[in-house]
Enzyme design. Structure first.
Site, short mmCIF file in Angstrom:
data_model
loop_
_atom_site.label_atom_id
_atom_site.label_comp_id
_atom_site.label_asym_id
_atom_site.label_seq_id
_atom_site.Cartn_x
_atom_site.Cartn_y
_atom_site.Cartn_z
N LYS A 35 44.58 57.00 53.83
CA LYS A 35 43.57 57.20 54.89
C LYS A 35 43.04 55.85 55.36
CE LYS A 35 40.09 57.94 51.31
NZ LYS A 35 39.49 58.96 50.43
N ARG A 130 29.69 67.62 48.19
CA ARG A 130 30.08 67.16 49.51
C ARG A 130 30.98 68.24 50.11
NH1 ARG A 130 32.70 61.18 49.61
NH2 ARG A 130 34.48 62.48 49.08
N TYR A 252 22.54 29.50 60.63
CA TYR A 252 21.42 30.27 61.19
C TYR A 252 20.36 30.56 60.14
CZ TYR A 252 24.23 31.29 65.34
OH TYR A 252 24.98 31.20 66.49
N MET A 300 29.21 34.92 63.27
CA MET A 300 30.24 35.79 63.85
C MET A 300 31.65 35.23 63.64
SD MET A 300 30.66 37.14 67.76
CE MET A 300 29.18 38.11 67.82
#
Ligand SMILES: *Cc1c(COP(=O)(O)O)cnc(C)c1O
Length: 361
Positions: A35, A130, A252, A300
Site C-alpha cells: 500500500k 478501527r 530560520y 523547504m
C-alpha cells in the site's frame, strides 16, 4: 544540472527482507504489503522486489489495476475491502481478494450475480477498534458470507494494535482464537511486528509491510538487529559551507547557536523533499560516510549539518539523510515519528534511482 538530491531503492534489499520474513514464518504464505505506493518506494519497484511473494496486499483499487497491467497475475488482497459496489465488480474482473469489515460490504457481495469468484478475508476486531466485527457479529458474518454464491472462500483475519510491544498482542490473539474457534478458513493475523516477535500468530498467511522495506516495526529494536536491510537511501550533497563564530546562529528562527567556532554544511534537502521539518538539531546524518548531526531548523529546500567530525568536507561532499549508514528509524525517532511516515512522505520532486543486480524477469 539537476539538484543533487537522489533516492535510491535497492531491489536486492527488498528481496532479502522478503526472504527474511519467509524464514521467520516457515511454511506460511506471505502477503507482501505494498500500500501507499510500496511504502513510498514505488509500486513497480515493490513488484520487482516482491515477485517471489505469494500475494500482494494494498488498499488502493487503482494501484491494484496497475499491478495487473504491469503483469502481476498472483493474488491481490485489498486490505480495506471495497469502498462501493463498483469496487466489488472490479474485484471480480481483476481477481482481487477483499477484506470484509462492514455489513455494507456483505450486501454488495450478496447483490452480485457472478459465479464463485471472490476470496474474502473476514476481519475480526481484536481490540484496535478501527475495522472489523466482534464476537457474535463475526460468526454471523462468516455464516452469511458462506451462503453467497459469488464468494469462493472465506478466510479469517485480524490486525493487532500492539504487536510491537512485548506480549502486546497476546490478549488480542486469544480474542481472535475464541471468536474463530471451529470456523473453517485460513487465518491471517501477523503484521511485521508479529512476524518477527510472535510465532504463535503466524497462522496460515503473514502480512509483513514495514520490515520488507528494511525499517523496524518496534520502538526499541533496530531494523539491523533483525537482519533487515534498508531498501531506500536518501542522499544529497553539500552546496555551501559556513564558518560560524561563537554565538552565531543558523537558519530560520535562529534555533541553533554555535558555542564555539564551527564549520557547518548546507545540504540540498528540505521538507519539500520529504525530510521531516520537525527534525531537531542533533538528528543523525552522514557526511562523507561519517556520522554527524543536523543544526538549526529544516527549511523547504535546505538543512544544515555540523562539519566538526568531517573537517575536510566542502561543497559537493556526499550526504546521506537516511539509508544504509543512518537508519531511517533513527531520523524518525529524533523527529517524533516512525520510519513508516518518512518513507511514505518521500516527495515526488526527488528522483529515484533503482538498483538491481539481476535482470528484470
Ligand atoms: C499495513 C498493514 C499491514 C502491514 O503492517 P506493517 O506494520 O507495516 O508490517 C498488515 N495488515 C494490515 C491490515 C495492514 O493494513
Amino acid at each position: 544540472m539537476p539538484r543533487p538530491i537522489l533516492a535510491t531503492v535497492s531491489i536486492p534489499a527488498l528481496r532479502h527482507n522478503l526472504a527474511l520474513a519467509r524464514r521467520n514464518a516457515p511454511g506460511r504464505s506471505v502477503w507482501a504489503v505494498v500500500k501507499a505506493d510500496g511504502y513510498g518506494h514505488g509500486l513497480a519497484n515493490a513488484l520487482r522486489g516482491f515477485a517471489a511473494a505469494d500475494g500482494l496486499a494494498l488498499v488502493e483499487f487503482d494501484a491494484a489495476a496497475r499491478l495487473r497491467r504491469e503483469g502481476w497475475r498472483g493474488p491481490l488482497l485489498m486490505l480495506e475491502g471495497a469502498f462501493d459496489a463498483e469496487d466489488v465488480a472490479q474485484a471480480v474482473r481483476e481477481r482481487l481478494a477483499l477484506v470484509v469489515h462492514e455489513p455494507r460490504q456483505i450486501e454488495w457481495l450478496e447483490a452480485l450475480r457472478a459465479p464463485a469468484a471472490i476470496d474474502v478475508y473476514l476481519k475480526f476486531n481484536s481490540g484496535m477498534n478501527r475495522l472489523g466485527f466482534v464476537q457474535r457479529a463475526f460468526r454471523d458474518a462468516c455464516e452469511r458470507l458462506s451462503r453467497i454464491g459469488a464468494v469462493r472462500r472465506v478466510a479469517l483475519m485480524t490486525h493487532f494494535a500492539n504487536a510491537d510491544l512485548p506480549g502486546g498482542a497476546v490478549e488480542a490473539l486469544e480474542r481472535f482464537e475464541a471468536a474463530a474457534a471451529g470456523l473453517p478458513g485460513a487465518r491471517s493475523l501477523a503484521n511485521s511486528a508479529a512476524t518477527l516477535l510472535l510465532p504463535s500468530a503466524h497462522g496460515d498467511a503473514i502480512r509483513p509491510g514495514i520490515m520488507l522495506y528494511g525499517a523496524t516495526p518496534c520502538d526499541d529494536r533496530e531494523a539491523r538487529s533483525f537482519g533487515l536491510r534498508a531498501a531506500m537511501t536518501l542522499r544529497s550533497r553539500l552546496i555551501a559551507v559556513q564558518t560560524l563564530g561563537a554565538g552565531d546562529a543558523v537558519g530560520y528562527g535562529s534555533t541553533f547557536r554555535a558555542e564555539r567556532p564551527m564549520r557547518i554544511g548546507v545540504v540540498a534537502c528540505g521538507y519539500a523533499d520529504g525530510y521531516p521539518r520537525h527534525a531537531p538539531s542533533g538528528t543523525p546524518v552522514a557526511v562523507d560516510g561519517m556520522l554527524t548531526a543536523t543544526v538549526g531548523r529544516v527549511a523547504m529546500d535546505m538543512l544544515m549539518v555540523d562539519l566538526g567530525p568531517v573537517p575536510h568536507a566542502g561543497p559537493g561532499a556526499a550526504v546521506e539523510l537516511w539509508g544504509e549508514t543512518v537508519p531511517i528509524d533513527a531520523v524518525a525517532r529524533a523527529s517524533g515519528t516512525i520510519g513508516y511516515e518518512l518513507m511514505c512522505a518521500l516527495a515526488p520532486r526527488v528522483p529515484v534511482r533503482v538498483l538491481d543486480d539481476a535482470p528484470a524477469p
